[in-house]
Write an enzyme that holds these catalytic residues in place. Structure first.
Site, PDB file in Angstrom:
ATOM      1  N   ASP A  66       0.848  -1.178   0.000  1.00 64.90           N
ATOM      2  CA  ASP A  66       0.000   0.000   0.000  1.00 64.90           C
ATOM      3  C   ASP A  66       0.891   1.238   0.000  1.00 64.90           C
ATOM      4  O   ASP A  66       1.826   1.332   0.787  1.00 64.90           O
ATOM      5  CB  ASP A  66      -0.893  -0.016   1.254  1.00 64.90           C
ATOM      6  N   TYR A 155     -12.457  11.410  -3.237  1.00 65.59           N
ATOM      7  CA  TYR A 155     -11.684  11.245  -4.472  1.00 65.59           C
ATOM      8  C   TYR A 155     -11.364  12.600  -5.091  1.00 65.59           C
ATOM      9  O   TYR A 155     -10.202  12.905  -5.376  1.00 65.59           O
ATOM     10  CB  TYR A 155     -12.475  10.383  -5.450  1.00 65.59           C
TER      11      TYR A 155
END
Length: 346
Positions: A66, A155
């Site tokens: 990640d 986002y």
């Protein structure tokens, strides 16, 4: 980070999010151009299947990680592409806090890695930074019309913050950072359940399900085939000198959602019809890139028309998703059950 495979050749390039839809095509193109590629992906929305064919290449290395975790490299890097972030509304809204931190913490980690290695950096931003635009088509100078507290903000605002980090790093002289604002892109390796309009329509048509059109269907989108986008990303990364401004990458051809649905129905043998559903919050009504800057700075514009790109994309999904077909049971014809695409992660 693991050592690369193979002997020295080309540039050494890290692609964060390289097992995703666009990232996997970018990895393939970079390898084909004679580079070594390190693909870093958490597989949150990326898939091992997308890079399975690349694993046999001695100049390809896969690292499962990640980007929100500290990233280390024991070897020099020449370039870093950051495509690490869920890009479809169902995916990025599933864990909105992680989505935001992927854009902020993840981009910060990768910028620091680029600074340590003196590597060029390209940030995959998005047309969503324009929000539901009041300017049409969208030019890079437009600051956008974004709901900073809505369900898409994780986002939209995350990507806007990532752009800020990139340009602050560029102005500080720590990283040669560039920003591409990507408009709707489609092609093979899209996940069938990712919530993007092209994959939604194709999968529904292949399964003889109604094509779900949100709102009136008169809202517009512009669709860029993935090979065209990858070419634009590479051109921007290699552009000298750094333009110092964001660059729109997308296809300026504008289609209504209804037009796209009808085009898919014309290309797939299906019993599907069109069904309407309420429009999601903050869904943009018009989306079309002004690519004048990409033309002048990069000599780039898309080549693949929507009709041709859809043909390639549908053919790929047909191989991935078997249709219903008649089978004989007990002297009578029945249909085999369709595969549930919602359980797949391609």
């Amino acid at each position: 980070m693991a050592k690369r495979n193979g002997a020295n050749r080309g540039k050494v390039i890290l692609v964060a999010g390289g097992a995703g839809f666009v990232g996997s095509h970018l990895c393939s193109a970079l390898l084909a151009a004679g580079n070594r590629v390190i693909c870093l992906d958490s597989y949150l929305t990326g898939s091992p299947a997308n890079v399975a064919g690349l694993q046999r290449n001695p100049y390809f290395t896969m690292v499962e990680q990640d980007v929100c975790d500290e990233i280390a490299s024991d070897e020099p890097l020449d370039e870093i592409y950051n495509l690490a972030c869920p890009a479809s509304p169902p995916s990025y809204q599933a864990d909105p806090i992680h989505t935001m931190m992927t854009s902020v913490t993840g981009t910060g980690n990768l910028l620091r890695l680029a600074a340590r290695h003196g590597a060029r950096f390209l940030q995959a931003s998005t047309s969503e930074i324009y929000g539901d635009p009041q300017e049409h088509p969208q030019q890079e100078e437009y600051w956008g019309h974004v709901n900073c507290t809505g369900p898409r903000a994780c986002y939209d605002e995350g990507k806007r913050a990532a752009e800020t980090l990139c340009f602050d790093s560029l102005r500080a002289g720590s990283v040669d950072a560039k920003v591409a604002r990507i408009f709707n892109t489609y092609g093979p390796h899209m996940r069938p359940n990712d919530g993007r309009i092209v994959s939604n329509f194709i999968v529904q048509a292949l399964n003889d399900e109604p094509l779900t059109v949100y709102g009136s269907g008169e809202q517009t989108r512009s669709f860029c085939f993935v090979s065209d986008l990858v070419e634009g990303l590479v051109k921007l990364m290699n552009r000298d000198p750094n333009p110092g401004v964001p660059v729109n990458l997308g296809n300026p051809g504008e289609f209504t959602v209804i037009e796209l649905a009808e085009l898919v129905l014309s290309k797939v043998r299906t019993a599907s019809t069109i069904a309407y559903a309420p429009l999601p919050p903050d869904d943009p009504q018009r989306r079309q890139p002004d690519i004048s800057r990409a033309k002048s700075l990069l000599g780039w514009e898309p080549k693949v028309p929507l009709q041709e790109g859809l043909t390639h994309t549908i053919a790929w999904f047909e191989r991935m998703i078997p249709k219903q077909r008649p089978v004989r049971r007990g002297g009578r014809s029945e249909l085999q059950p369709k595969m549930s695409v919602l359980s797949q992660d391609l």
